[in-house]
Design a protein around this motif. Sequence first.
Motif, PDB file in Angstrom:
ATOM      1  N   ARG A   1       1.232   6.892  -6.568  1.00 15.60           N
ATOM      2  CA  ARG A   1       0.100   7.817  -6.774  1.00 15.60           C
ATOM      3  C   ARG A   1       0.534   9.268  -6.579  1.00 15.60           C
ATOM      4  N   VAL A   2       1.419   9.495  -5.602  1.00 14.75           N
ATOM      5  CA  VAL A   2       1.913  10.856  -5.371  1.00 14.75           C
ATOM      6  C   VAL A   2       2.599  11.389  -6.624  1.00 14.75           C
TER       7      VAL A   2
ATOM      8  N   GLU B   1      -3.571  14.251   1.503  1.00  8.65           N
ATOM      9  CA  GLU B   1      -4.185  13.022   2.018  1.00  8.65           C
ATOM     10  C   GLU B   1      -3.248  11.827   1.858  1.00  8.65           C
ATOM     11  N   GLU B   2      -2.583  11.759   0.695  1.00 11.71           N
ATOM     12  CA  GLU B   2      -1.634  10.671   0.480  1.00 11.71           C
ATOM     13  C   GLU B   2      -0.461  10.767   1.453  1.00 11.71           C
ATOM     14  N   ASP B   3       0.017  11.989   1.697  1.00 14.60           N
ATOM     15  CA  ASP B   3       1.117  12.176   2.645  1.00 14.60           C
ATOM     16  C   ASP B   3       0.710  11.730   4.049  1.00 14.60           C
TER      17      ASP B   3
ATOM     18  N   ARG C   1       2.289   1.739  -3.490  1.00  8.83           N
ATOM     19  CA  ARG C   1       1.270   2.287  -4.403  1.00  8.83           C
ATOM     20  C   ARG C   1       1.003   3.760  -4.101  1.00  8.83           C
ATOM     21  N   SER C   2       1.080   4.120  -2.802  1.00  7.89           N
ATOM     22  CA  SER C   2       0.865   5.518  -2.429  1.00  7.89           C
ATOM     23  C   SER C   2       1.967   6.400  -3.009  1.00  7.89           C
TER      24      SER C   2
ATOM     25  N   ARG D   1       0.828  -1.210   0.000  1.00  7.74           N
ATOM     26  CA  ARG D   1       0.000   0.000   0.000  1.00  7.74           C
ATOM     27  C   ARG D   1       0.861   1.258   0.000  1.00  7.74           C
TER      28      ARG D   1
ATOM     29  N   GLU E   1      -1.687   9.566   4.865  1.00  6.56           N
ATOM     30  CA  GLU E   1      -1.831   8.116   4.867  1.00  6.56           C
ATOM     31  C   GLU E   1      -0.456   7.447   4.883  1.00  6.56           C
ATOM     32  N   GLY E   2       0.479   8.018   4.125  1.00  5.61           N
ATOM     33  CA  GLY E   2       1.827   7.462   4.102  1.00  5.61           C
ATOM     34  C   GLY E   2       2.480   7.493   5.476  1.00  5.61           C
TER      35      GLY E   2
ATOM     36  N   ARG F   1      -5.408  15.967  -2.570  1.00  4.27           N
ATOM     37  CA  ARG F   1      -5.131  14.525  -2.633  1.00  4.27           C
ATOM     38  C   ARG F   1      -3.684  14.224  -2.225  1.00  4.27           C
ATOM     39  N   LEU F   2      -2.772  15.132  -2.570  1.00  2.55           N
ATOM     40  CA  LEU F   2      -1.383  14.954  -2.149  1.00  2.55           C
ATOM     41  C   LEU F   2      -1.259  14.973  -0.629  1.00  2.55           C
TER      42      LEU F   2
END
Length: 518
Positions: free
Chosen positions: A36-37, A352-354, A32-33, A29, A356-357, A349-350
């Motif tokens: 996606r970034v 949010e991805e950060d 993949r993150s 995950r 989550e990472g 979204r960036l």
Amino acid sequence: MSIRGPQALASLEEAMGDIRREEDELSKRLARSAERVTKIKESEAELFRQLAQLRLDPAMQGELDGRISSAEAKARDMLKDHARDVGAAEQALSDLDARRAALIEKRTEAVARLDEQQKKLDALTASLRGQLAGDAEFQAKKSQTEELDRVAEQSMRKTELAETDREEKGRPYRDDPLFMYLWDAGYGTSSYKAGNLTRYFDAMVANLIGFQKARPNYAMLNEIPLRLREHAERQEQLVQEAEAELAALEVAAVDGAGGKPIRQAIAAAQAEIERLDADILAAEDQRDAAAGRLQELADGKDPAFETATAELAAALGREDIQTLLAAARQTRTGQDDTIVAQIDDARTRLREEDEEGRELRERLKTLAARRRELEDIQWEFKKQRFDDPTSSFKEDRLVGDLLDQFLRGGISAASYWDQWRRSQNWAPGSEWGAGYKSTRQSRSNAGSNPWPPSGGGFNWPDGSFGGGGSGSRKSRPSGGFGGSWGGGSSSGGGGFSRPRTGSSGTRKHGGFKTGGGF
């Protein structure tokens, strides 16, 4: 309800599998993150190109587009390489998991074979009780060994009392700086070396504190424990020699009854278990390294990938890009507003991805620590021979609620392992179940190698042979982690003896000893 040693180890192994699967899933995950970034940043770059076409003259458009396109192309190429490297790392991890699983299965089969042979040996030794009960030589040697063991135990008890006296009664002497000054200088002995003036003042001090009368008492306090320990160690050596002779008689009796093939089969199973344990250790260390590599890739720590994404981020963070975006926000046109909204959405979204990472990395860190702790516990479990078929645990919560608490971080690895040790029992008649050998082992080797001497006795079913010296001496020694307990630390390696030396670590102690105490 109690749980047997092999089943207990299998439960720990099942928990280990769950941890590894979750680690692998989180690593995927995270990988993949990271991808996606990069793709979101590529999308953001395209939006800025569109915004430039609307608001900048052709010359400035070309310059901005060139900078962005160069960084974007490099990031895209690195993304492909990164995805390939992640795939290769995942496959390597999968291969190591399969290899370790195969080794675990082989070990389980070897333990089952050992259990079968030990039961055969138990049955054979049971049939020899009457024969050895009437064997004068065996009974004489057994009585001699038990008497030597009794003497050795008394000698060690006297030694421990003398050492306690040395500590307690010697404290007033050690707390007196004047006495210790003269003692360390060797005053009153042939080792005393001092000039005339120093001798004069030292004599005054000695007379003042009564040193000449106190020195022999303190010397005696120190000397007696040393002499007693030397004597106790000599007695211990006599016990070991007598045990070896008794074991030779036991071996001869069993071999005479056709037991030699059984002993050989037990020795072969033990050797295989030792070899498999070393192979499992190497596979675990290799997997640990491979998992670390995958996590680095998943976290975008590959230098080329980091450089490419950093260059793209720098290109999108230039002052002229930010000025272009600010100007677009200040004007109200349909096309500008649409592109600005899409850029804002990409940046959301960036973030949010950060976030989550970060959460994934923290969870991975926790899982890795817990996995290493569980590896340490499994190592100690096998080192203490707790997975022997004759071993059991009276508390089945160890593989239920308590295991869950440990995995969630509710109790430390130290506390969890201590509860395993306190719950453990040996089957009646096992080599640790009764007899003088367990007492001697506890007296002479507590906290170190948990195994009996290689020539030890058999598991006589009723405890009447090869042991039974004193009914009150039935406790197996329970050393800490390799003889050294690291306190309440829950971090991997805190007092645990499992070697972590890459793929070359081997066990110094552990595995099974021959059934019947051979």
